[in-house]
Design a protein around this motif. Sequence first.
Motif, mmCIF file in Angstrom:
data_model
loop_
_atom_site.group_PDB
_atom_site.id
_atom_site.type_symbol
_atom_site.label_atom_id
_atom_site.label_comp_id
_atom_site.label_asym_id
_atom_site.label_seq_id
_atom_site.Cartn_x
_atom_site.Cartn_y
_atom_site.Cartn_z
ATOM 1 N N GLN A 156 -6.100 9.099 1.593
ATOM 2 C CA GLN A 156 -6.311 9.320 3.057
ATOM 3 C C GLN A 156 -5.201 10.010 3.654
ATOM 4 O O GLN A 156 -4.008 10.118 3.227
ATOM 5 C CB GLN A 156 -6.058 7.823 3.637
ATOM 6 N N THR B 209 -4.737 4.722 -1.141
ATOM 7 C CA THR B 209 -4.978 3.233 -0.659
ATOM 8 C C THR B 209 -4.909 2.513 -1.953
ATOM 9 O O THR B 209 -4.701 3.110 -2.764
ATOM 10 C CB THR B 209 -6.302 3.268 -0.112
ATOM 11 N N ARG C 55 -11.756 9.114 3.358
ATOM 12 C CA ARG C 55 -11.415 8.706 2.100
ATOM 13 C C ARG C 55 -11.567 9.884 1.094
ATOM 14 O O ARG C 55 -12.643 10.607 1.113
ATOM 15 C CB ARG C 55 -11.866 7.593 1.312
ATOM 16 N N GLU D 43 0.061 2.540 -0.576
ATOM 17 C CA GLU D 43 -0.313 1.205 -0.233
ATOM 18 C C GLU D 43 -0.616 0.180 -1.293
ATOM 19 O O GLU D 43 -1.903 0.292 -1.505
ATOM 20 C CB GLU D 43 -1.324 1.162 1.055
ATOM 21 N N ASP E 30 -3.640 -4.316 0.543
ATOM 22 C CA ASP E 30 -3.765 -4.500 1.724
ATOM 23 C C ASP E 30 -3.582 -5.899 2.369
ATOM 24 O O ASP E 30 -3.616 -6.117 3.681
ATOM 25 C CB ASP E 30 -5.314 -4.345 2.201
ATOM 26 N N SER F 196 -2.040 6.378 7.198
ATOM 27 C CA SER F 196 -2.530 4.980 7.261
ATOM 28 C C SER F 196 -3.488 4.501 8.541
ATOM 29 O O SER F 196 -4.146 3.390 8.575
ATOM 30 C CB SER F 196 -1.313 4.019 7.378
#
Length: 315
Positions: A257, A251, A265, A14, A17, A260
Amino acid sequence: MNWIAKRPIVVSFEVTDSCTCWCKHCDHGGPRDDSRNLRPADYRRYMDALRPCVVQVSGGEPLMREDVVEIVRNIKSNTGLPYTILVSNWSLMNERLYGELRAAGVDQFSVSLDFPDRRHDDFRVHPGLYDHLCGLIPRLAAQGHDDIVLNTCITSENLEEIPAIADRAKEWGVNICFSSYSPRRTGCQEYFLNDPDQLDTLRWELERIDSRRDRTNWIVNAPTTLAATRRYFENAGTPGCKAGMRFLVVTSDGALQPCSMQFERYALEDRERMIREFTARNRCDQCYVSIRSYLDKSFPQLLWENVSGFLSVRR
Ligand SMILES: C[S@@+](CC[C@H](N)C(=O)[O-])C[C@H]1O[C@@H](n2cnc3c(N)ncnc32)[C@H](O)[C@@H]1O
Ligand code: SF4
Ligand code: SF4
């Protein structure tokens, strides 16, 4: 080897964000703090440690990263691995960027499409997005690389649009993949399929999708995946999730993680602890998103469905 060594088959990076949309079914939306984002070169450390076969570059909206091409270059090795999928809403996509991302190593462009018309803009809270896709996708598909897949998350809102969305994929000359809404992201039950009429409609529409398969494999979901999608909605869940082991999320700031929608963490070095603490005890059954639908299968089934896909005749 990854299967045996309990290393992840798929890693989803990812990379931000932040997002250009405010979709009704999602917990992202608009700008976020990007100050701690990993830099492109940081991804190499994750690739060396995790060695996944498949990588998703996702977000938030990954195309918001001005260095997204550089990120892909750092993920891709000179052996051609991993198979790299860019998961994006394409609001920021253009012809030049498509070419640069392909050259950097993107193998598949997964483009979210929730409606076959401008209702897509309302659902994603992004005026003009549908018209943008409508102009751009057929043009890029005409280049003939066969690497664009529309990704439709089935919700109570777009259930009846399944055939029209498939028609749109055909018309634009691209492939289609269906995934399933999970209430876990936002806590909203309204978009789940809650009554028997909706489940009947789903069954009927998925049967029609199955009947439209041909040798081009333009319907990307395996028949077993569509059947499991139906069962996920009927049973309001699918047990047996392998998040954290068969797949995991990195992340934007570099934590591991399990997925999602689970926010425990771990540091990169603590992946085995994540398997012990999370995966071994995980009872969550609250989604059947694409990443799960591929990796819940047995190894022979996974291998067969994917290898037979590669041997398919192209358009
Ligand atoms: C989180 S987005 C990130 C990438 C990019 N922003 C996009 O929309 O494609 C990845 C996919 O998750 C899907 N998604 C969002 N909320 C979801 C939910 N509650 N359940 C299942 N899928 C969801 C989106 O439709 C999208 O196809
Ligand atoms: S689904 Fe994708 S585009 Fe929509 S808000 Fe979530 S991250 Fe953004
Ligand atoms: S079922 Fe698995 S992948 Fe889905 S939300 Fe739960 S832990 Fe995450």
